[in-house]
Design a protein around this motif. Structure first.
Motif, short mmCIF file in Angstrom:
data_model
loop_
_atom_site.label_atom_id
_atom_site.label_comp_id
_atom_site.label_asym_id
_atom_site.label_seq_id
_atom_site.Cartn_x
_atom_site.Cartn_y
_atom_site.Cartn_z
N ASN A 1 17.82 -9.27 87.40
CA ASN A 1 16.60 -8.26 87.47
C ASN A 1 16.94 -6.97 86.72
N LYS A 2 15.99 -6.27 85.94
CA LYS A 2 16.35 -5.05 85.62
C LYS A 2 15.92 -4.07 86.53
N LEU A 3 16.79 -2.91 86.36
CA LEU A 3 16.43 -1.77 87.28
C LEU A 3 15.19 -1.16 86.94
N ASP A 4 14.52 -0.49 88.00
CA ASP A 4 13.42 0.45 87.69
C ASP A 4 13.91 1.61 87.10
N LYS A 5 12.81 2.46 86.48
CA LYS A 5 13.13 3.57 85.62
C LYS A 5 14.23 4.82 86.38
N GLU A 6 13.81 4.90 87.73
CA GLU A 6 14.44 6.07 88.50
C GLU A 6 15.90 5.44 88.86
N ALA A 7 15.93 4.15 89.00
CA ALA A 7 17.32 3.64 89.49
C ALA A 7 18.25 3.58 87.87
N LEU A 8 17.68 3.32 86.93
CA LEU A 8 18.22 3.44 85.83
C LEU A 8 18.89 4.84 85.32
N ASN B 1 20.08 -3.69 80.88
CA ASN B 1 18.98 -3.14 81.05
C ASN B 1 18.68 -2.28 79.64
#
Length: 73
Positions: free
Chosen positions: A3-10, A52
């Motif tokens: 799964n790709k990370l959400d914007k904040e986690a990335l 990502n």
């Protein structure tokens, strides 16, 4: 499938990666017996960035553009 990370986690991962040593800087002299573990950690973060759609070699320029040398390519 990863799964790709959400914007904040990335963004948090990018910031953390910009403070990590470069793999070429990790030596047994500097890190002792931990050097291989440190290299594995760096590679794990690089792989997650790539998953990502982030080029790990460009992260420092994005996070801190004023203190990043211009690329030569």
């Amino acid at each position: 499938m990863t799964n790709k990370l959400d914007k904040e986690a990335l963004m948090a991962l990018k910031i953390a990666f910009s403070y990590m040593p470069k793999a070429i800087e990790v030596t047994k002299y500097e890190y002792g017996d931990r050097y291989q573990a440190v290299l594995k950690h760096i590679e794990a973060v690089r792989e997650t960035l790539l998953i990502n759609d982030v080029d790990p070699d460009e992260v420092s320029g994005e996070i801190d553009p004023d203190n990043t040398p211009n690329s030569n390519y």
